[in-house]
Design a protein around this motif. Structure first.
Motif, mmCIF file in Angstrom:
data_model
loop_
_atom_site.group_PDB
_atom_site.id
_atom_site.type_symbol
_atom_site.label_atom_id
_atom_site.label_comp_id
_atom_site.label_asym_id
_atom_site.label_seq_id
_atom_site.Cartn_x
_atom_site.Cartn_y
_atom_site.Cartn_z
ATOM 1 N N HIS A 7 0.816 -1.214 0.000
ATOM 2 C CA HIS A 7 0.000 0.000 0.000
ATOM 3 C C HIS A 7 0.853 1.269 0.000
ATOM 4 N N LEU A 8 2.102 1.154 0.376
ATOM 5 C CA LEU A 8 2.979 2.323 0.513
ATOM 6 C C LEU A 8 3.757 2.553 -0.782
ATOM 7 N N GLY A 9 3.867 3.804 -1.184
ATOM 8 C CA GLY A 9 4.567 4.129 -2.417
ATOM 9 C C GLY A 9 5.967 3.561 -2.470
ATOM 10 N N SER A 10 6.710 3.670 -1.370
ATOM 11 C CA SER A 10 8.092 3.175 -1.348
ATOM 12 C C SER A 10 8.137 1.656 -1.500
ATOM 13 N N GLN A 11 7.119 0.950 -0.991
ATOM 14 C CA GLN A 11 7.087 -0.512 -1.125
ATOM 15 C C GLN A 11 6.810 -0.937 -2.563
ATOM 16 N N ILE A 12 6.053 -0.123 -3.288
ATOM 17 C CA ILE A 12 5.807 -0.428 -4.701
ATOM 18 C C ILE A 12 7.124 -0.419 -5.461
ATOM 19 N N LEU A 13 7.987 0.526 -5.122
ATOM 20 C CA LEU A 13 9.302 0.580 -5.768
ATOM 21 C C LEU A 13 10.108 -0.672 -5.438
ATOM 22 N N ILE A 14 9.961 -1.183 -4.219
ATOM 23 C CA ILE A 14 10.652 -2.419 -3.839
ATOM 24 C C ILE A 14 10.162 -3.582 -4.700
ATOM 25 N N PHE A 15 8.858 -3.614 -4.961
ATOM 26 C CA PHE A 15 8.323 -4.685 -5.799
ATOM 27 C C PHE A 15 8.914 -4.630 -7.209
ATOM 28 N N ILE A 16 9.105 -3.416 -7.726
ATOM 29 C CA ILE A 16 9.632 -3.261 -9.082
ATOM 30 C C ILE A 16 10.969 -3.983 -9.233
ATOM 31 N N LYS A 17 11.674 -4.183 -8.128
ATOM 32 C CA LYS A 17 12.953 -4.890 -8.189
ATOM 33 C C LYS A 17 12.777 -6.367 -8.545
ATOM 34 N N GLN A 18 11.542 -6.858 -8.496
ATOM 35 C CA GLN A 18 11.278 -8.242 -8.889
ATOM 36 C C GLN A 18 11.039 -8.375 -10.394
ATOM 37 N N THR A 19 10.994 -7.275 -11.109
ATOM 38 C CA THR A 19 10.584 -7.295 -12.510
ATOM 39 C C THR A 19 11.765 -7.400 -13.474
ATOM 40 N N LEU A 20 11.467 -7.822 -14.680
ATOM 41 C CA LEU A 20 12.468 -7.838 -15.743
ATOM 42 C C LEU A 20 12.910 -6.419 -16.077
ATOM 43 N N PHE A 21 12.003 -5.478 -15.955
ATOM 44 C CA PHE A 21 12.336 -4.075 -16.200
ATOM 45 C C PHE A 21 13.500 -3.633 -15.327
ATOM 46 N N TYR A 22 13.464 -4.015 -14.062
ATOM 47 C CA TYR A 22 14.549 -3.676 -13.128
ATOM 48 C C TYR A 22 15.856 -4.338 -13.552
ATOM 49 N N VAL A 23 15.769 -5.617 -13.906
ATOM 50 C CA VAL A 23 16.973 -6.354 -14.302
ATOM 51 C C VAL A 23 17.637 -5.700 -15.508
ATOM 52 N N ALA A 45 20.808 -2.602 -11.587
ATOM 53 C CA ALA A 45 20.581 -2.389 -10.164
ATOM 54 C C ALA A 45 20.943 -0.971 -9.737
ATOM 55 N N ASN A 46 21.981 -0.392 -10.321
ATOM 56 C CA ASN A 46 22.434 0.941 -9.907
ATOM 57 C C ASN A 46 21.383 2.014 -10.168
ATOM 58 N N MET A 47 20.539 1.769 -11.159
ATOM 59 C CA MET A 47 19.528 2.770 -11.501
ATOM 60 C C MET A 47 18.580 3.015 -10.336
ATOM 61 N N PHE A 48 18.391 1.990 -9.494
ATOM 62 C CA PHE A 48 17.397 2.094 -8.441
ATOM 63 C C PHE A 48 17.994 2.390 -7.065
ATOM 64 N N LYS A 49 19.263 2.739 -7.051
ATOM 65 C CA LYS A 49 19.838 3.171 -5.783
ATOM 66 C C LYS A 49 19.452 4.616 -5.520
ATOM 67 N N GLN A 50 19.268 4.941 -4.278
ATOM 68 C CA GLN A 50 18.865 6.310 -3.949
ATOM 69 C C GLN A 50 19.936 7.299 -4.386
ATOM 70 N N ASN A 51 19.478 8.309 -5.057
ATOM 71 C CA ASN A 51 20.390 9.352 -5.552
ATOM 72 C C ASN A 51 20.439 10.481 -4.521
ATOM 73 N N MET A 52 21.544 10.522 -3.789
ATOM 74 C CA MET A 52 21.664 11.490 -2.703
ATOM 75 C C MET A 52 22.386 12.769 -3.134
ATOM 76 N N ASP A 53 22.777 12.814 -4.428
ATOM 77 C CA ASP A 53 23.590 13.946 -4.866
ATOM 78 C C ASP A 53 22.779 15.189 -5.171
ATOM 79 N N GLN A 54 21.540 14.988 -5.639
ATOM 80 C CA GLN A 54 20.765 16.131 -6.107
ATOM 81 C C GLN A 54 19.973 16.760 -4.961
ATOM 82 N N ILE A 55 20.692 17.256 -3.985
ATOM 83 C CA ILE A 55 20.068 17.930 -2.851
ATOM 84 C C ILE A 55 19.937 19.406 -3.187
ATOM 85 N N SER A 56 18.948 20.031 -2.611
ATOM 86 C CA SER A 56 18.753 21.466 -2.853
ATOM 87 C C SER A 56 20.019 22.245 -2.503
#
Length: 979
Positions: free
Chosen positions: A619-635, A639-650
């Protein structure tokens, strides 16, 4: 079909001798191929000695032949290494090395030992690959299989060892290595299906769990149900067909310790089945194996997305349950996924997606020889030189096509030399001719029937006459002129313009050797199993588009099949000189990669997100992203595409940022994929926001910033739930809802016309290219007063149709062309519904292919089933529930009379036969089940003993099934009442 000399001799016009083989650079492994082909599925006695192994095989290899310890049966040992991999997806992405891919691609047939392996599992003398020994006897009894290929033995042995290791880990309460997923590749006719069936039996009989077997087409599902029903009867398990409107959702809950179930499904029905089992919290407890056939279809746009959703959900549910199983001491493994296909370009990615053991073999039991024909010259394709850059390198000229017997008229009408190519094969051997269009199929069949030798008419004349009569009966005593002419020569055409019943009769006659040649479109290559001695591809084009190498591989894969086609299978591609380079690229180029259909802002991604919320998987938006890691799209994205990007801070100093802004800066950029889908669903009122996750954002943060959705909890709305249950296109939900809403206010109930309009599928409207307004106005003029009132309620008047007929644009009222076309299709269905006329008659009246008319009705049946489920989840549409319930069945059987619908459920009973049975007094399943063969033969015209036995047997099985279902339902109700 009769044996003949090697077709290689026919093609080259050279003698079949050892010197000729050597001159063509064929090594001695080809001799082994021929030996293996001839000995395939011979009795055990054939393998009591391997002293006759060719001398070219090394002494070290021959010494590997040894006697099994327990059985006394000798067999050949492996003379090659297995090319197999276990996958760790993280390691795969970290390395991204081509080393494994190169190693896989380096495997070639010359490295393999092709001797067949006797059916014996070395490790356990009292089992057959972990199965009861009775399975061996059943394979011989029901399939005439007495031996396996070495690769089948090897793979089944490996999988049994993996299963045993996983069970040991489970018993030791270890979460390590419980996975037994498998992806295996083998060319067409290499024996893939048998391996899948044995793994299915292992799950049903040993694991004691149900199985979902996914197949791409309705015809293949129906074929497999028939093939495996005998095993089900012998081994006491259920087989249920889930295709079209067949299959109960959710399935009836049975006691697994008594009788397991094999669900054989199309891709779409498998998705509905899996969703229902997840929703009722039964998936993990009841399903032990999901077997995915023709796995390459995961790369298709729409159906591939559904395939990906199914397998991703299975993986996700299994991963969540694995640790719970161990902690709760549950003696059960995660759901196993077994996927198979002929070939894949990006097999490493797909194996990683499945977290599967990868196994590949290039073995074909019947050798395939590829040829091409340009002008009158035939070239052999030398696949050993496929990496060469010049066409002349791989196209080796072998002979000129002999057209010396052609008259001037034949030369004019058959410039491609099809008659000459066909005469070399038929009638003693079979041939398929793939044509670029439906019309071309008919033209080629007519051409061949015009100029082939008259003596062919005598070949199996009585059987062909019987086929002719059966086709006429299916079409109300009608048959098309092309088939009337071509059937005499053992020739028929096969495309979507034929009805399902016609195609089934033609397919059956071809398998039995009554028909020796079929002209067909490319769809047959991906459909039912119809192998041929020779495959001719009339043109490298499918309609106006140049064919893909995937289509080409599917077509030539029909040439040769063990047990049916002896010696060599041959394919010949015809092309013009201007297409020479394209054909070279077609044959030598790599296969198209299977790409995920879950692309950014795609319809498929929205459906996936909606179903995850609706099925309470997350039900949580962040958990939906976790599910996407089970998909062929993610593969495929990495894997690096789905790591949190901490560089683009205000750019603001961190100490000046609010807590909300800090939280939003932590949202991965990749969440944009999900946020767009969530935003669409929110605007369509298919989901709603419940609240924000505790300890994240303050309540007053605006949802206009899509990053906010990352921290939101979502709930599906009733409309969203209805869309999922009805399998309704999300872009059409509003349209369907409004149509049903208007229908409640203005429904005309004096006839079925208005309801049929609501049940006419939206998606087929665009397939209706042209509306014949002469026919339209004529049919409209024959409507009675109530039917005209229905049309006006929908918004259609005779005056408007007359203006459209004469192209008069001077009209004060504009009606949507979509509504005009949809009502025209409704009139087609209504004609069948009201008159019970044959599809032949109705299609003739409307000037459409009879196959397209049947497609309209069958699609309407599926759409009606979806509309019914849609209405069941919205209280305001309660009146539709009772009205639509009977519609699905009648539409499923081409609007047949309700009286004969039960008889149409029987195996081998089509409309004409059902009418005969009904007139003879067999009015119900019980009547047929209680009958006897002699009485049925006496009462029913043209009934033969074998058919009568099959019908009565089918009725008994169906009657028993109905009684068992009722008994099980009663027992469940009793248990619930006691609880």
């Amino acid at each position: 079909m009769k044996r003949s000399e090697s077709l290689f001799n026919d093609i080259t016009n050279k003698p079949n001798n050892l010197e000729h083989v050597k001159s063509n650079g064929l090594n001695t492994s080809k001799t082994i191929i021929e030996t293996a082909s001839k000995s395939y599925r011979e009795p055990f006695g054939k393998f009591e000695s391997f002293d006759s192994i060719p001398s070219s095989v090394s002494s070290s290899e021959s010494q590997k032949s040894s006697q099994t310890q327990d059985s006394g049966i000798k067999r050949a040992k492996f003379s090659h290494e297995c090319v197999t991999f276990d996958f760790d997806s993280q390691k795969y992405f970290n390395s991204k090395s081509d080393e494994n891919q190169d190693k896989l691609n380096s495997s070639n047939d010359s490295d393999l030992s092709f001797q067949n392996m006797a059916l014996e599992f070395l490790e356990c003398s009292n089992t057959f690959y972990g199965l009861p020994l009775t399975i061996k006897d059943l394979l011989k009894k029901l399939r005439n299989i007495t031996c396996l290929y070495d690769w089948q033995h090897e793979l089944l042995t490996i999988m049994q060892q993996k299963y045993q290791a996983a069970m040991r880990n489970l018993n030791n309460k270890s979460e390590k290595d419980l996975n037994t997923n498998l992806l295996y590749l083998s060319p067409t006719s290499g024996g893939k299906t048998l391996v899948a069936e044995l793994l299915i039996l292992h799950c049903l009989l040993v694991k004691k769990k149900n199985v979902i077997f996914i197949m791409p087409f309705v015809s293949i599902v129906q074929e497999k149900v028939l093939q495996i029903s005998d095993f089900a009867e012998e081994l006491n398990f259920h087989v249920e067909e889930y295709a079209g409107v067949k299959g109960t959702i959710p399935p009836l809950k049975r006691q697994l310790n008594k009788k397991r179930t094999l669900f054989i499904c199309t891709i779409e029905k498998a998705h509905s089945l899996v969703n229902s089992l997840i929703e009722t919290d039964r998936l993990r407890d009841e399903i032990g194996l999901v077997c995915a056939d023709e796995f390459h279809m995961i790369g298709e746009d729409s159906r591939g997305a559904i395939y990906e959703m199914i397998l991703s959900k299975i993986k996700y549910c299994s991963n969540i349950s694995s640790s719970k199983m161990v902690k709760n001491e549950t003696k059960s493994l995660p759901i196993q996924i077994v996927a198979t296909t002929a070939t894949l370009e990006n097999k490493l990615e797909l194996a990683s997606f499945l977290n599967a053991y990868l196994y590949e073999r290039n073995f074909r039991p019947v050798e395939l020889k590829e040829y091409v024909k340009m002008d009158q010259q035939i070239f052999e394709v030398d696949k050993r030189l496929k990496n060469e850059l010049e066409t002349e390198s791989i196209f080796k000229p072998v002979r000129q096509l002999d057209m010396s017997f052609y008259t001037n008229e034949m030369k004019k009408n058959d410039m491609d030399g099809l008659i000459a190519l066909v005469r070399e094969v038929i009638p003693n051997e079979s041939c398929l001719i793939f044509c670029p269009s439906k019309k071309n199929c008919e033209n080629v069949a007519s051409l061949l029937a015009t100029y082939l030798q008259p003596e062919l008419k005598k070949y199996k004349r009585e059987q062909k006459l019987k086929l002719f009569q059966e086709l006429k009966e299916e079409n109300g005593n009608n048959i098309c002129p092309v088939l009337r002419q071509s059937l005499q020569f053992g020739i028929a055409y096969h495309h979507s313009g034929l009805t399902t019943e016609e195609r089934q009769l033609i397919e059956s006659a071809y398998r039995e050797g009554i028909l020796c040649l079929i002209t067909c479109t490319s769809t047959l290559a991906a459909g039912v199993n119809l192998p041929a001695k020779r495959v001719i591809i009339r043109s490298p084009y499918v309609a106006v588009d140049f064919m893909t190498n995937t289509s080409y591989k599917q077509m030539i894969g029909r040439a040769g099949r063990a047990g049916l086609i002896d010696s060599i299978g041959v394919s010949i591609l015809l092309f013009k000189s201007l297409d020479k380079q394209k054909v070279f690229d077609l044959i030598t180029g790599p296969l198209k990669k299977c790409q995920s259909a879950l692309q950014i802002d795609s319809k498929a991604l929205r459906v996936l997100v909606l179903s995850l919320i609706g099925l309470n998987m997350t039900h949580l938006g962040s958990q939906i992203l976790i599910f996407i890691k089970q998909t062929l799209f993610y593969v495929q994205q990495g894997a690096n595409m789905f790591k949190q990007n901490m560089d683009q801070i205000s750019e603001q100093p961190v100490n000046e940022l609010s807590q909300d802004q800090k939280m939003l800066n932590l949202v991965p950029e990749e969440f944009l994929l999900i946020s767009q889908a969530l935003d669409y669903l929110l605007k369509k009122n298919l989901i709603k926001i419940n609240n924000k996750a505790e300890g994240t954002l303050s309540p007053n943060v605006s949802n206009e910033n899509l990053k906010v959705l990352y921290y939101c909890n979502f709930e599906i709305t009733k409309l969203g739930q209805a869309a999922i249950k009805g399998n309704v296109d999300l872009d059409l939900v509003d349209l369907l809802y409004n149509d049903l809403k208007i229908g409640l206010k203005n429904m005309v109930l004096a006839n079925y016309l208005h309801l049929l309009y609501l049940c006419t599928p939206y998606d087929l409207v665009n397939n209706l290219n042209n509306v014949d307004y002469d026919v339209y106005t004529h049919k409209f003029g024959n409507l009675d007063e109530d039917e005209v009132r229905c049309a006006k309620t929908i918004g259609i008047s005779e005056e408007y149709l007359q203006r459209k007929r004469f192209n008069n644009k001077a009209s004060s009222k504009k009606i949507d062309d979509f509504v005009i076309k949809r009502f025209y299709m409704t009139l087609i269905i209504y004609e069948l519904w009201k008159t019970h006329n044959s599809i032949w008659k109705v299609s003739s009246e409307f000037g459409l292919d009879r196959g397209f008319v049947q497609q309209i009705v069958q699609s309407a049946a599926s759409f009606t089933s979806g509309v019914l489920h849609f209405c069941e989840n919205l209280d305001e549409f309660w009146p539709y529930k009772n009205m639509l319930t009977e519609f699905t069945k009648r539409l499923q059987f081409n609007c047949s009379s309700a009286d004969i619908i039960p008889l149409l459920e029987l195996e081998g009973v089509r409309l004409a036969r059902a009418k005969q049975l009904y007139m003879a007094g067999y009015k119900s399943i019980e009547d047929v089940a209680g009958g006897n063969v002699d009485d049925m033969i006496a009462k029913v015209k043209n009934m033969i003993p074998t058919v009568a036995k099959k019908i009565i047997r089918s009725a008994k099985i169906l009657k028993e099934k109905i009684e068992n279902l009722q008994s099980e339902a009663d027992n469940l109700l009793l248990q619930l009442s006691l609880e």
